[in-house]
Design an enzyme around this catalytic site. Structure first.
Site, PDB file in Angstrom:
ATOM      1  N   SER A   1       0.852  -1.202   0.000  1.00  0.00           N
ATOM      2  CA  SER A   1       0.000   0.000   0.000  1.00  0.00           C
ATOM      3  C   SER A   1       0.876   1.236   0.000  1.00  0.00           C
ATOM      4  O   SER A   1       2.019   1.193   0.489  1.00  0.00           O
ATOM      5  CB  SER A   1      -0.876  -0.007   1.252  1.00  0.00           C
TER       6      SER A   1
ATOM      7  N   TYR B   1      -2.088  -0.381  10.618  1.00  0.00           N
ATOM      8  CA  TYR B   1      -2.138  -0.746   9.197  1.00  0.00           C
ATOM      9  C   TYR B   1      -0.847  -0.318   8.497  1.00  0.00           C
ATOM     10  O   TYR B   1      -0.218  -1.106   7.784  1.00  0.00           O
ATOM     11  CB  TYR B   1      -3.354  -0.071   8.556  1.00  0.00           C
TER      12      TYR B   1
HETATM   13  P1  NAD Z   1     -11.053  -6.616  -0.306  1.00  0.00           P
HETATM   14  O1  NAD Z   1     -11.562  -6.567   1.095  1.00  0.00           O
HETATM   15  O2  NAD Z   1     -12.018  -6.441  -1.405  1.00  0.00           O
HETATM   16  O3  NAD Z   1     -10.253  -7.963  -0.526  1.00  0.00           O
HETATM   17  C1  NAD Z   1      -9.446  -8.536   0.471  1.00  0.00           C
HETATM   18  C2  NAD Z   1      -9.716 -10.021   0.501  1.00  0.00           C
HETATM   19  O4  NAD Z   1      -8.839 -10.601   1.472  1.00  0.00           O
HETATM   20  C3  NAD Z   1     -11.127 -10.353   0.933  1.00  0.00           C
HETATM   21  O5  NAD Z   1     -11.741 -11.229  -0.008  1.00  0.00           O
HETATM   22  C4  NAD Z   1     -10.976 -11.033   2.266  1.00  0.00           C
HETATM   23  O6  NAD Z   1     -11.939 -12.044   2.520  1.00  0.00           O
HETATM   24  C5  NAD Z   1      -9.579 -11.592   2.169  1.00  0.00           C
HETATM   25  N1  NAD Z   1      -8.979 -11.831   3.491  1.00  0.00           N
HETATM   26  C6  NAD Z   1      -9.016 -11.036   4.574  1.00  0.00           C
HETATM   27  N2  NAD Z   1      -8.395 -11.622   5.585  1.00  0.00           N
HETATM   28  C7  NAD Z   1      -7.951 -12.817   5.160  1.00  0.00           C
HETATM   29  C8  NAD Z   1      -7.230 -13.874   5.757  1.00  0.00           C
HETATM   30  N3  NAD Z   1      -6.846 -13.826   7.032  1.00  0.00           N
HETATM   31  N4  NAD Z   1      -6.944 -14.953   5.012  1.00  0.00           N
HETATM   32  C9  NAD Z   1      -7.342 -15.012   3.726  1.00  0.00           C
HETATM   33  N5  NAD Z   1      -8.025 -14.048   3.105  1.00  0.00           N
HETATM   34  C10 NAD Z   1      -8.337 -12.958   3.821  1.00  0.00           C
HETATM   35  O7  NAD Z   1      -9.916  -5.518  -0.377  1.00  0.00           O
HETATM   36  P2  NAD Z   1      -8.988  -5.041  -1.590  1.00  0.00           P
HETATM   37  O8  NAD Z   1      -9.163  -3.595  -1.733  1.00  0.00           O
HETATM   38  O9  NAD Z   1      -9.156  -5.901  -2.757  1.00  0.00           O
HETATM   39  O10 NAD Z   1      -7.557  -5.249  -0.921  1.00  0.00           O
HETATM   40  C11 NAD Z   1      -6.604  -6.162  -1.394  1.00  0.00           C
HETATM   41  C12 NAD Z   1      -5.239  -5.758  -0.867  1.00  0.00           C
HETATM   42  O11 NAD Z   1      -4.901  -4.494  -1.384  1.00  0.00           O
HETATM   43  C13 NAD Z   1      -5.139  -5.670   0.618  1.00  0.00           C
HETATM   44  O12 NAD Z   1      -3.914  -6.186   1.081  1.00  0.00           O
HETATM   45  C14 NAD Z   1      -5.185  -4.177   0.873  1.00  0.00           C
HETATM   46  O13 NAD Z   1      -4.539  -3.803   2.049  1.00  0.00           O
HETATM   47  C15 NAD Z   1      -4.437  -3.670  -0.358  1.00  0.00           C
HETATM   48  N6  NAD Z   1      -4.716  -2.275  -0.636  1.00  0.00           N
HETATM   49  C16 NAD Z   1      -5.956  -1.885  -1.055  1.00  0.00           C
HETATM   50  C17 NAD Z   1      -6.186  -0.559  -1.320  1.00  0.00           C
HETATM   51  C18 NAD Z   1      -7.512  -0.078  -1.780  1.00  0.00           C
HETATM   52  O14 NAD Z   1      -7.662   1.131  -1.893  1.00  0.00           O
HETATM   53  N7  NAD Z   1      -8.469  -0.899  -2.048  1.00  0.00           N
HETATM   54  C19 NAD Z   1      -5.163   0.364  -1.158  1.00  0.00           C
HETATM   55  C20 NAD Z   1      -3.931  -0.066  -0.732  1.00  0.00           C
HETATM   56  C21 NAD Z   1      -3.726  -1.399  -0.483  1.00  0.00           C
END
Ligand code: NAD
Length: 700
Positions: free
Chosen positions: A577, A590
């Site tokens: 991130s 985080y």
């Molecule tokens: P999301 O919530 O849509 O997807 C995350 C997925 O991870 C979910 O399906 C959830 O069930 C799964 N998950 C959570 N805990 C888990 C565990 N212990 N074991 C297995 N699976 C688990 O979120 P996203 O936006 O797609 O995020 C994906 C990644 O991108 C994350 O690491 C997040 O921190 C990172 N990220 C997202 C953003 C954003 O703006 N969306 C920005 C920076 C970083």
């Protein structure tokens, strides 16, 4: 299965009310789909069907006879009308006049396209003359195990006579082509009472005056063989009896998961292979039998079988009672090298002056006593189908060796088919493989916004993808959708909590048992949380560290272990991130966990380089659409901290970005694809920000 005592007879599934409303070509398609829908009748992609249909000639307006026959490639069970080639029957007849004899039969294939009716682009197959010259309106050519079992015995001619009398004739082995078409034509003309022919070492031809007639004859003839074997094999022990007892299902799968990456390591240098594991009862019976070695070495019979499975399998020596898996692995180098030497010798023995260069000398089918069968090919569907074909071959061997002596196809004949110039031309015409064909990817958080988009992108490039997620419902939905879009072979789902060490190990073991290995890890599972430090509970702190730092560590460690065993390098992509590079107030847990991910990636890039393992990071920012993170509390907290309504956030982030653009899950997926593929073969330890530009996260 067939050629097996107790096999059920085939049911007549013809629905006359339905068929009566159809045109003749539609009835041909109906018959073809009915026949190909039952694997006891013909194997996937095997056999073909035809009808000679009256039609209006677009050139003259006159009525002409058109041969509708399954075109090159395709599968009778699943084909549509556009899968048929259409040819003028009178022009096909005229070709007989210019045929120069057996030595020149291949040149006739090029002439088939001159007989095309109505500009149909579907290429005619080499089996076209086998249908054209049979003087009946409807012809079926099928590969039923029960009939091939008769065709693959030493006494197949006598047995055919014994079972069918004069109703079905017998023709000696001949490679499909113009000459075989003439043989069939002659036989049918000389035997007007006959309803078909058994082709030695190959399959069955049947014919009739109507589509229904032909269908019912095909079924009846196969059923006669099934019933005959039922009587002949009753009370007999197959394959000389059991000498090795099968292990329990879990132990079999465990050994397969250990073995597959090791085999992949040894056969995947030039072209990555995908594996398939089959431990069905038919396979276990064969691999545990006294006759395993002597029968396997004879090779398969039907050309369809060995084109998919190679002429013979590799039998790996293993005594499940000793449980010596290390010994099994230690013997792999020698066993694989011996197989390759044997294949090279076969090529040298049989090659002709104009034979194409030798192809991959590695085995496709690996048989392991007590464990089952492994198969490897350039993609999952091909590996699965090869294994299904070997099950057909096992059924054939069971039947044939139960009533007589089984014989594989003569080696030179097999070679002439395998290295047939027409076959080579077909291979050359195949589209170039996609960028990630033969690669296996494991995507954590695969059911979430970014994970799902990433999985879709990798699937689009031909990878096999395992979605790993803690959310069973979302996972099932994603797998179903991808299976519809990319085919069920390409995708699997495993429920894994990335903080649970043994669940992670199980998830990777499942991946290996399903696809044979691993090439790409996308560590993406995640959550988000925000709170001032004074209000951050230990539970929240630990949750962030557990999922984002420890979770990334656990999946990477497992992937590294596999990559090292496989010796084919590997690509790891972390979804970290912006917050891992740039500190944010009010989200210490985080941000700290995300910073740990980024540093872990750098450490792993250092450790993995000498083994060709690349580790890179993608930093998304403000990917609101599709993300579950952004549908919950995090969204409210972020909106509150910027004094905005939640529905104003997307615009807020867009305006905040340097490029004034919103970032979508597909944008992150594109960067992941770049880092996971050979496009970035010379990059490791890197970070790509996908955030529409944000000066505070510039890397330095
Ligand atoms: P999301 O919530 O849509 O997807 C995350 C997925 O991870 C979910 O399906 C959830 O069930 C799964 N998950 C959570 N805990 C888990 C565990 N212990 N074991 C297995 N699976 C688990 O979120 P996203 O936006 O797609 O995020 C994906 C990644 O991108 C994350 O690491 C997040 O921190 C990172 N990220 C997202 C953003 C954003 O703006 N969306 C920005 C920076 C970083």
């Amino acid at each position: 299965m067939s050629a097996t005592p107790g096999t059920k007879l085939l049911d007549n599934r013809w629905d006359e009310a339905k068929a009566a409303a159809m045109t003749e070509p539609e009835r041909l398609l109906y018959r073809s789909n009915l026949l190909g829908g039952d694997k006891r009748i013909t194997n996937y992609g095997g056999g073909n069907t035809s009808a000679k249909v009256e039609a209006r000639d677009p050139l003259t307006g006159e009525s002409v006879t058109v041969l509708w026959v399954k075109g090159s490639g395709g599968d009778v069970g699943t084909m549509k009308l556009d899968g048929f080639a259409t040819l003028y029957q009178d022009k096909l007849e005229a070709l007989r006049g210019i045929y120069r004899g057996l030595e020149h039969e291949d040149e006739m294939v090029g002439l088939l396209s001159h007989c095309t009716f109505d500009l149909n682009p579907r290429a005619a197959s080499i089996d076209t003359p086998l249908h054209a010259y049979v003087p009946y309106r409807h012809v079926d050519h099928m590969h039923p195990d029960a009939v091939i079992a008769i065709a693959a015995t030493k006494r197949s001619r006598e047995l055919t006579k014994e079972i069918y009398g004069d109703e079905i004739g017998w023709l000696p082995w001949r490679r499909p082509g113009f000459e075989l078409g003439l043989d069939l034509s002659k036989f049918a003309a000389e035997n007007p009472g006959a309803k078909g022919v058994v082709l030695e070492s190959h399959g069955l031809f049947t014919w009739g005056d109507t589509a229904k007639d032909c269908y019912e004859t095909t079924l009846r003839i196969i059923n006669k063989a099934i019933a005959w074997f039922d009587v002949q094999l009753a009370g007999k022990t197959a394959f000389g009896g059991e000498t090795v007892q099968a292990l329990e299902p879990a132990a079999r799968r465990d050994i397969a998961a250990k073995l597959m990456p090791e085999i992949r390591a040894r056969i995947g240098m030039d072209e990555r292979k995908i594996g398939h594991f089959d431990d069905s009862p038919a396979v276990l019976e064969f691999v545990g039998s006294a006759d395993l070695e002597p029968l396997a070495v004879l090779g398969t019979s039907c050309p369809d079988h060995f084109l998919r499975t190679k002429i013979r399998p590799l039998v790996l020596a293993f005594d499940p009672a000793s449980g010596d898996v290390d010994g099994l692995l230690a013997g792999l180098d020698g066993a694989i090298e011996t197989y390759r030497d044997g294949y090279r010798a076969y090529y040298e023995r049989c090659r002709r002056a104009n034979s194409p260069a030798m192809r991959d000398p590695n085995a496709v089918i690996y048989l392991v006593p007590g464990v089952g069968m492994l198969s490897f090919a350039k993609d999952k569907a091909t590996a699965r189908i090869a294994s299904e074909f070997y099950v057909n071959a096992i059924n054939v061997m069971r039947g044939a060796s139960g009533v007589d002596t089984y014989q594989g196809l003569d080696e030179q004949e097999a070679f002439d088919i395998e290295y047939w110039l027409l076959e080579e031309a077909k291979l050359q015409r195949m589209p170039k493989p996609k960028a990630l064909a033969g690669r296996v990817a494991f995507v954590t958080g695969g059911a979430g916004g970014i994970g799902r988009a990433t999985a879709g992108r990798l699937l689009q490039e031909g990878a096999c993808v395992v979605l790993a997620d803690i959310d069973q419902g979302a996972l099932d939905g994603a797998v179903t959708e991808f299976a519809q879009g990319f085919g069920a072979d390409q995708v699997r789902g495993v429920v894994v909590n990335v903080t649970d060490e043994s669940a992670v190990e199980r998830g990777f073991a499942e991946t290996v048992a399903e696809f044979g290995g691993l090439d790409i890890l996308v560590s993406n599972a995640g959550i988000a949380s925000a709170s001032p430090i004074e209000e951050t509970t230990l539970e929240v702190w630990n949750r962030n560290i557990d999922i984002l730092a420890t979770g990334y560590f656990l999946v990477s460690r497992e992937a590294f272990r596999l990559f090292r065993r496989q010796k084919l390098g590997g690509a790891v992509v972390f979804i970290a991130s912006k917050n891992g590079l740039a500190a944010s107030a009010g989200a210490a847990a985080y941000c700290t966990a995300k910073a740990a991910e980024i540093h872990l990636a750098r450490c792993l890039a250092l450790e993995g380089a000498e083994a060709g393992i690349r580790v890179n990071t993608v930093n998304p920012d403000a990917v609101l659409r599709g993300s579950k993170i952004w549908s919950g509390e995090w969204r409210e907290q972020r909106a509150a901290s910027s004094r905005l309504q939640t529905d104003q956030l997307e615009e807020h982030y867009r305006n905040r970005s340097m490029l004034k653009r919103s970032v979508f899950p597909e944008d992150i997926a594109e960067a992941v694809y770049f880092l996971a593929s050979d496009l970035s073969a010379k990059s490791t330890g890197n970070i790509i920000n996908v955030d529409a530009g944000n000066p505070i996260s510039f890397t330095r």
